[in-house]
Motif scaffolding. Structure first.
Motif, PDB file in Angstrom:
ATOM      1  N   ASN A 161      -2.120  51.242 -28.329  1.00 56.66           N
ATOM      2  CA  ASN A 161      -3.298  50.432 -28.652  1.00 56.66           C
ATOM      3  C   ASN A 161      -3.759  49.619 -27.445  1.00 56.66           C
ATOM      4  OD1 ASN A 161      -4.922  49.314 -31.151  1.00 56.66           O
ATOM      5  ND2 ASN A 161      -4.350  47.556 -29.906  1.00 56.66           N
ATOM      6  N   HIS A 167     -11.134  52.178 -28.699  1.00 56.14           N
ATOM      7  CA  HIS A 167     -11.099  51.488 -29.987  1.00 56.14           C
ATOM      8  C   HIS A 167     -11.684  50.078 -29.911  1.00 56.14           C
ATOM      9  CE1 HIS A 167      -7.678  48.930 -28.821  1.00 56.14           C
ATOM     10  NE2 HIS A 167      -7.809  48.303 -29.969  1.00 56.14           N
ATOM     11  N   ASP A 277      -6.280  45.025 -35.811  1.00 60.43           N
ATOM     12  CA  ASP A 277      -5.524  46.256 -35.554  1.00 60.43           C
ATOM     13  C   ASP A 277      -4.455  46.515 -36.608  1.00 60.43           C
ATOM     14  OD1 ASP A 277      -6.705  47.128 -33.116  1.00 60.43           O
ATOM     15  OD2 ASP A 277      -5.605  45.585 -32.024  1.00 60.43           O
ATOM     16  N   TRP A 281      -2.629  50.104 -37.834  1.00 57.60           N
ATOM     17  CA  TRP A 281      -1.237  50.448 -37.504  1.00 57.60           C
ATOM     18  C   TRP A 281      -0.416  50.733 -38.758  1.00 57.60           C
ATOM     19  CZ3 TRP A 281      -0.746  45.549 -33.977  1.00 57.60           C
ATOM     20  CH2 TRP A 281      -1.336  45.802 -32.744  1.00 57.60           C
TER      21      TRP A 281
END
Length: 312
Positions: A161, A167, A277, A281
């Motif tokens: 990430n 993203h 996030d 996840w």
């Protein structure tokens, strides 16, 4: 091995298990890390140690009721005492110590207000150390905030990430995609990115420089609208759970009496983005052979580097 992740849940490397101020002199803390029960303690001289948690006598957990006595960790059940290397040094009312009275000892590294433990193949010692963070002790910088999350994911996902530039626009609504430059050397991975950062007076060119030492330690530096440096440390605690800790440092304004509201706002924004996030996840799977587009070059680069910590 967990079905969501086709590799070990417990990579090799250094991982944060606590902040230093959570462990006072003579303090004892139970730890659950790497699928194991451990105990963290600090001697009267200020040295931190980590041992396997269960006493070899009758199995008491040394982190629950254990006490530090003259540099040794005393079992709360029958008073057996162990040194920082795991050897039993004293047994009350016994003249002989059994040869099997030994606990596993873990390598500990403490710096910048953070306590790290090394997880590796059994019997191996660390091949590298986490370096000091200059901002943690530099004049004109100060500790701003600490934040902890427990997340259903793998440390690999958090690492990817950080290096995934695409993203940012779609999850975090940034003004632009970062321009990434990537490099790696041994256990170190670097990502240097430039992107527009919003301000009340319009967008400002900013830079994010990231340097990882293994999967458990990322030093991330923001410059542009404010100078913020933080340690991002993800530690595997179970087959599918990670504790993520962020330790933020801010540069204080040069002008006396000037507020640091912009820096504090940037810290709050970083925390907000992490919390955006987390649902992704916790609900995604790991694609070992993903369909990649032209903007995804950072993903295979990071995976190639991280393989050294995930394989036996």
């Amino acid at each position: 091995m967990d079905a969501r992740f086709p590799f070990t849940p417990y990579p090799r490397g250094w991982f944060q298990v606590a902040w230093s101020d959570e462990l006072p002199t003579g303090g004892v803390l139970p730890l659950s890390c790497f699928g194991k029960e451990l105990v963290l303690f600090r001697t009267e001289e200020g040295v931190a140690h980590v041992l396997d948690a269960y006493c070899p006598h009758l199995g008491a957990h040394l982190g629950h009721g254990g006490r530090v006595q003259q540099g040794l960790l005393q079992c709360p059940f029958h008073g057996w005492r162990f040194n920082g290397q795991g050897a039993c040094m004293e047994i009350p009312h016994a003249s002989k110590i059994p040869p099997g009275a030994v606990l596993g000892a873990w390598a500990v590294h403490e710096l910048d207000g953070v306590l790290f433990v090394h997880h590796g193949l059994e019997g191996t010692r660390p091949e590298w150390q986490v370096p000091p963070l200059p901002e943690a002790s530099a004049e004109g910088w100060g500790l701003a905030q600490k934040k902890l999350w427990r997340i259903r994911t793998h440390v690999q996902e958090i690492s990817e990430n950080i290096a995934d530039s695409t993203h940012f626009r779609y999850v975090h609504s940034t003004l632009s995609l970062p321009e990434l430059e990537l490099s790696s050397e041994g256990h170190i991975f670097r990502a240097d990115s430039k992107m527009l950062q919003p301000t009340p007076r319009g967008p400002v060119n900013g830079r994010i420089y990231t340097e990882a030492h293994g999967l458990g330690y990322w030093a991330i530096r923001f410059t542009g609208i404010a100078d913020v440096t933080f340690i991002s440390a993800a530690t595997p605690v179970g087959p599918e759970h990670v504790v993520l800790r962020h330790t933020f440092f801010l540069r204080t304004p040069e002008q006396p009496g000037t507020s640091n509201n912009v820096g504090k706002a940037l810290v709050a924004e970083i925390i907000r983005q992490v919390e955006e996030d987390i649902p992704i996840w916790e609900n995604k799977i790991f694609r070992a052979r993903p369909l990649l587009s032209a903007g995804d070059r950072s993903i295979p680069a990071l995976r190639h580097w991280s393989r050294q910590f995930l394989e036996g």
